[in-house]
Design a protein around this motif. Structure first.
Motif, PDB file in Angstrom:
ATOM      1  N   GLY A 197       0.783  -1.226   0.000  1.00  0.00           N
ATOM      2  CA  GLY A 197       0.000   0.000   0.000  1.00  0.00           C
ATOM      3  C   GLY A 197       0.812   1.271   0.000  1.00  0.00           C
ATOM      4  N   ALA A 198       2.145   1.163  -0.130  1.00  0.00           N
ATOM      5  CA  ALA A 198       3.002   2.350  -0.035  1.00  0.00           C
ATOM      6  C   ALA A 198       2.752   3.356  -1.152  1.00  0.00           C
ATOM      7  CB  ALA A 198       4.473   1.945  -0.033  1.00  0.00           C
ATOM      8  N   LEU A 199       2.107   2.917  -2.236  1.00  0.00           N
ATOM      9  CA  LEU A 199       1.854   3.821  -3.362  1.00  0.00           C
ATOM     10  C   LEU A 199       0.371   4.144  -3.525  1.00  0.00           C
ATOM     11  CD1 LEU A 199       4.301   2.383  -6.059  1.00  0.00           C
ATOM     12  CD2 LEU A 199       4.730   4.149  -4.326  1.00  0.00           C
ATOM     13  N   ASP A 200      -0.413   3.962  -2.478  1.00  0.00           N
ATOM     14  CA  ASP A 200      -1.841   4.270  -2.580  1.00  0.00           C
ATOM     15  C   ASP A 200      -2.087   5.757  -2.827  1.00  0.00           C
ATOM     16  OD1 ASP A 200      -2.378   1.623  -2.141  1.00  0.00           O
ATOM     17  OD2 ASP A 200      -3.146   1.877  -0.104  1.00  0.00           O
ATOM     18  N   HIS A 201      -1.151   6.602  -2.439  1.00  0.00           N
ATOM     19  CA  HIS A 201      -1.290   8.053  -2.648  1.00  0.00           C
ATOM     20  C   HIS A 201      -0.699   8.501  -3.976  1.00  0.00           C
ATOM     21  CE1 HIS A 201       2.851   7.662  -1.508  1.00  0.00           C
ATOM     22  NE2 HIS A 201       3.070   8.955  -1.507  1.00  0.00           N
ATOM     23  N   VAL A 202      -0.355   7.546  -4.835  1.00  0.00           N
ATOM     24  CA  VAL A 202       0.344   7.823  -6.097  1.00  0.00           C
ATOM     25  C   VAL A 202      -0.539   7.435  -7.271  1.00  0.00           C
ATOM     26  CG1 VAL A 202       2.366   7.239  -7.509  1.00  0.00           C
ATOM     27  CG2 VAL A 202       2.600   7.464  -5.021  1.00  0.00           C
ATOM     28  N   ILE A 203      -0.569   8.308  -8.276  1.00  0.00           N
ATOM     29  CA  ILE A 203      -1.266   8.037  -9.526  1.00  0.00           C
ATOM     30  C   ILE A 203      -0.250   8.122 -10.662  1.00  0.00           C
ATOM     31  CG2 ILE A 203      -1.909  10.455  -9.979  1.00  0.00           C
ATOM     32  CD1 ILE A 203      -4.666   9.425 -10.862  1.00  0.00           C
ATOM     33  N   ALA A 204      -0.441   7.329 -11.701  1.00  0.00           N
ATOM     34  CA  ALA A 204       0.501   7.310 -12.833  1.00  0.00           C
ATOM     35  C   ALA A 204       0.150   8.431 -13.805  1.00  0.00           C
ATOM     36  CB  ALA A 204       0.452   5.962 -13.535  1.00  0.00           C
ATOM     37  N   GLY A 205       1.092   9.323 -14.026  1.00  0.00           N
ATOM     38  CA  GLY A 205       0.849  10.442 -14.934  1.00  0.00           C
ATOM     39  C   GLY A 205       0.759  10.037 -16.387  1.00  0.00           C
ATOM     40  N   HIS A 206       1.645   9.116 -16.792  1.00  0.00           N
ATOM     41  CA  HIS A 206       1.640   8.709 -18.197  1.00  0.00           C
ATOM     42  C   HIS A 206       2.329   7.366 -18.329  1.00  0.00           C
ATOM     43  CE1 HIS A 206       5.912   9.759 -19.777  1.00  0.00           C
ATOM     44  NE2 HIS A 206       5.985   9.758 -18.473  1.00  0.00           N
ATOM     45  N   VAL A 207       2.190   6.766 -19.503  1.00  0.00           N
ATOM     46  CA  VAL A 207       3.002   5.612 -19.860  1.00  0.00           C
ATOM     47  C   VAL A 207       3.957   6.080 -20.946  1.00  0.00           C
ATOM     48  CG1 VAL A 207       1.284   4.735 -21.529  1.00  0.00           C
ATOM     49  CG2 VAL A 207       3.040   3.202 -20.605  1.00  0.00           C
ATOM     50  N   SER A 208       5.231   5.851 -20.741  1.00  0.00           N
ATOM     51  CA  SER A 208       6.238   6.371 -21.662  1.00  0.00           C
ATOM     52  C   SER A 208       6.497   5.385 -22.790  1.00  0.00           C
ATOM     53  CB  SER A 208       7.538   6.658 -20.909  1.00  0.00           C
ATOM     54  OG  SER A 208       8.256   5.457 -20.679  1.00  0.00           O
ATOM     55  N   ALA A 209       7.316   5.826 -23.733  1.00  0.00           N
ATOM     56  CA  ALA A 209       7.707   4.969 -24.850  1.00  0.00           C
ATOM     57  C   ALA A 209       8.823   4.001 -24.480  1.00  0.00           C
ATOM     58  CB  ALA A 209       8.140   5.828 -26.041  1.00  0.00           C
ATOM     59  N   GLU A 210       9.404   4.148 -23.291  1.00  0.00           N
ATOM     60  CA  GLU A 210      10.410   3.188 -22.833  1.00  0.00           C
ATOM     61  C   GLU A 210       9.721   1.840 -22.645  1.00  0.00           C
ATOM     62  OE1 GLU A 210      14.339   2.053 -21.790  1.00  0.00           O
ATOM     63  OE2 GLU A 210      13.546   3.825 -22.815  1.00  0.00           O
ATOM     64  N   ALA A 211      10.272   0.824 -23.282  1.00  0.00           N
ATOM     65  CA  ALA A 211       9.558  -0.427 -23.519  1.00  0.00           C
ATOM     66  C   ALA A 211       8.905  -1.023 -22.274  1.00  0.00           C
ATOM     67  CB  ALA A 211      10.509  -1.440 -24.156  1.00  0.00           C
ATOM     68  N   ALA A 212       9.592  -1.031 -21.146  1.00  0.00           N
ATOM     69  CA  ALA A 212       9.109  -1.769 -19.985  1.00  0.00           C
ATOM     70  C   ALA A 212       8.225  -0.956 -19.048  1.00  0.00           C
ATOM     71  CB  ALA A 212      10.305  -2.320 -19.203  1.00  0.00           C
ATOM     72  N   HIS A 213       8.021   0.304 -19.336  1.00  0.00           N
ATOM     73  CA  HIS A 213       7.265   1.132 -18.390  1.00  0.00           C
ATOM     74  C   HIS A 213       5.849   0.607 -18.190  1.00  0.00           C
ATOM     75  CE1 HIS A 213       5.553   5.309 -17.141  1.00  0.00           C
ATOM     76  NE2 HIS A 213       5.841   4.578 -16.091  1.00  0.00           N
ATOM     77  N   GLY A 214       5.175   0.266 -19.273  1.00  0.00           N
ATOM     78  CA  GLY A 214       3.820  -0.257 -19.154  1.00  0.00           C
ATOM     79  C   GLY A 214       3.752  -1.523 -18.325  1.00  0.00           C
ATOM     80  N   ALA A 215       4.786  -2.354 -18.456  1.00  0.00           N
ATOM     81  CA  ALA A 215       4.812  -3.602 -17.692  1.00  0.00           C
ATOM     82  C   ALA A 215       4.958  -3.338 -16.197  1.00  0.00           C
ATOM     83  CB  ALA A 215       5.945  -4.499 -18.184  1.00  0.00           C
ATOM     84  N   VAL A 216       5.766  -2.357 -15.825  1.00  0.00           N
ATOM     85  CA  VAL A 216       5.918  -2.017 -14.402  1.00  0.00           C
ATOM     86  C   VAL A 216       4.616  -1.427 -13.866  1.00  0.00           C
ATOM     87  CG1 VAL A 216       7.215  -0.678 -12.701  1.00  0.00           C
ATOM     88  CG2 VAL A 216       8.400  -1.653 -14.664  1.00  0.00           C
ATOM     89  N   LEU A 217       3.989  -0.540 -14.649  1.00  0.00           N
ATOM     90  CA  LEU A 217       2.703   0.013 -14.217  1.00  0.00           C
ATOM     91  C   LEU A 217       1.677  -1.098 -14.009  1.00  0.00           C
ATOM     92  CD1 LEU A 217       2.390   3.164 -16.518  1.00  0.00           C
ATOM     93  CD2 LEU A 217       2.860   3.138 -14.060  1.00  0.00           C
ATOM     94  N   ALA A 218       1.669  -2.067 -14.899  1.00  0.00           N
ATOM     95  CA  ALA A 218       0.729  -3.181 -14.755  1.00  0.00           C
ATOM     96  C   ALA A 218       1.001  -3.969 -13.479  1.00  0.00           C
ATOM     97  CB  ALA A 218       0.819  -4.094 -15.975  1.00  0.00           C
ATOM     98  N   GLN A 219       2.269  -4.191 -13.169  1.00  0.00           N
ATOM     99  CA  GLN A 219       2.616  -4.887 -11.937  1.00  0.00           C
ATOM    100  C   GLN A 219       2.122  -4.119 -10.717  1.00  0.00           C
ATOM    101  OE1 GLN A 219       4.080  -7.782 -11.229  1.00  0.00           O
ATOM    102  NE2 GLN A 219       4.764  -8.484 -13.235  1.00  0.00           N
ATOM    103  N   LEU A 220       2.128  -2.797 -10.805  1.00  0.00           N
ATOM    104  CA  LEU A 220       1.703  -1.960  -9.678  1.00  0.00           C
ATOM    105  C   LEU A 220       0.200  -1.700  -9.675  1.00  0.00           C
ATOM    106  CD1 LEU A 220       4.566   0.713  -9.731  1.00  0.00           C
ATOM    107  CD2 LEU A 220       4.332  -1.229  -8.166  1.00  0.00           C
ATOM    108  N   GLY A 221      -0.484  -2.123 -10.732  1.00  0.00           N
ATOM    109  CA  GLY A 221      -1.915  -1.870 -10.823  1.00  0.00           C
ATOM    110  C   GLY A 221      -2.251  -0.408 -11.042  1.00  0.00           C
ATOM    111  N   LYS A 222      -1.365   0.311 -11.756  1.00  0.00           N
ATOM    112  CA  LYS A 222      -1.568   1.737 -11.997  1.00  0.00           C
ATOM    113  C   LYS A 222      -1.928   1.974 -13.463  1.00  0.00           C
ATOM    114  CE  LYS A 222      -0.127   3.127  -7.834  1.00  0.00           C
ATOM    115  NZ  LYS A 222      -1.068   3.722  -6.854  1.00  0.00           N
ATOM    116  N   GLU A 223      -3.078   2.613 -13.695  1.00  0.00           N
ATOM    117  CA  GLU A 223      -3.491   2.949 -15.054  1.00  0.00           C
ATOM    118  C   GLU A 223      -3.028   4.368 -15.379  1.00  0.00           C
ATOM    119  OE1 GLU A 223      -7.547   3.217 -17.796  1.00  0.00           O
ATOM    120  OE2 GLU A 223      -7.669   2.616 -15.687  1.00  0.00           O
TER     121      GLU A 223
END
Length: 336
Positions: free
Chosen positions: A267-293
């Motif tokens: 829950g350490a990132l419950d106060h965090v929202i994802a601003g964007h998904v970048s063109a760096e290949a793995a960024h979307g995969a990390v966001l998915a792991q964190l459950g951040k849209e």
């Protein structure tokens, strides 16, 4: 609460002691949202963002008046392995550009009405090459975390953290690989623009680093595979939580740094929202792991906090609609 970290467990304890969302304010914000002059759900995710923001600020009708952007800069010893298309001197040159107002983040912060702080962390002394030893010893790591923690303005009401550091996409890829598994190739990207041979080399470096340092919790992994600017971003995100300041997360490197907090404390990132998904290949995969849209997907890959800063105006608009719109009763409009 302020804090001074004398050892890694002090930082872990600060993560564990962080406040949670204000359920009462969030419930009242949800109730207000249901009374506004619009069909239910007509503003889509803007409604969810505004309710989330209200919950963290403890105010069912909040406003965003004082966003803060902080860019941390650090140099990486792993660049000795040839992982970047640019030399390490570029880090310091770009810091000067930030300070002189000439970078993208300066323009984006200004357009969002955000203050901008630029903090360089011992650029003259790169971290250690993590293929040989831990990137930072305990003292160096804690100093970087403390710098991030202390950089957050308690009077701000929204935070974006960004970074500058030649070699830091390699560090972020190694962290992601250590946290989430898979192969090194799953997490490396072209960063500053390395060619195919450079991409193979980055994967080798990540593989060696993770083999050496991949065990432990998120704090351990950040210390061993991160950089000072990544540790500082993590410290700032944690400090924002202690102050109930919501955070808009930037790109791949920021997200990798933040992910170490989630690994260390549920829950350490419950106060965090994802601003964007970048063109760096793995960024979307990390966001998915964190459950951040992500809020935005614009093919950006600059870093500097640029994607997070751009998203400030989206969140401002969401909060402005939530707090400024009339209810059906106030407007004298009949509900359907």
């Amino acid at each position: 609460m302020s804090a001074t970290f004398s050892n890694l467990d002090d930082f872990r304890a600060a993560l564990a002691a962080a406040p949670v969302v204000d359920a009462k304010a969030m419930g009242e914000a949800e109730e207000r949202n249901g009374q506004l002059t619009k069909p239910p759900g007509a503003l889509g995710r803007l409604e969810d963002m505004a309710i989330w923001y209200a919950g963290w600020r403890g105010n069912p009708r909040p406003s965003i008046e004082a966003p803060q952007v902080i860019v941390f800069a650090g140099n990486h010893g792993v660049t000795a392995q040839g992982v970047s298309a640019f030399p390490a001197e570029v880090t310091e040159q770009m810091v000067l550009n930030f300070q002189h107002g000439g970078a993208a983040i300066n323009q984006l912060s200004k357009s969002a009405g955000a203050s901008l702080d630029v903090i360089a962390l011992s650029l003259e002394t790169p971290t250690a090459d993590f293929t040989q030893e831990a990137a930072m010893d305990d003292a160096g790591f804690l100093a970087a975390v403390q710098t991030g923690w202390d950089a957050v303005n308690p009077e701000s009401d929204l935070l974006v953290v960004g970074e500058m550091g030649i070699g830091n996409t390699t560090s972020a890829a190694a962290i992601a690989n250590a946290l989430f598994g898979g192969e090194a190739e799953d997490w490396v990207g072209r960063g500053t623009g390395v060619d195919d041979a450079g991409l193979v080399n980055k994967a080798r470096v990540v593989r060696e680093g993770v083999a050496l340092h991949g065990a432990g919790d998120g704090v351990d992994i950040l210390q061993r595979l991160g950089g000072r600017e990544l540790a500082a971003m993590a410290g700032a995100i944690a400090r924002a939580r202690s102050l109930r300041i919501p955070v808009i997360m930037d790109g791949f490197i920021c997200t990798a740094a933040a992910a170490t907090l989630a690994k260390a404390q549920d829950g350490a990132l419950d106060h965090v929202i994802a601003g964007h998904v970048s063109a760096e290949a793995a960024h979307g995969a990390v966001l998915a792991q964190l459950g951040k849209e992500p809020m935005l997907s614009l093919g950006m890959r600059l870093g500097e906090g640029s994607g997070g800063a751009l998203a400030i105006n989206i969140l401002k608009s969401a909060v402005a609609c939530h707090s400024g719109m009339a209810t059906f009763a106030e407007a004298g409009v009949s509900e359907g």
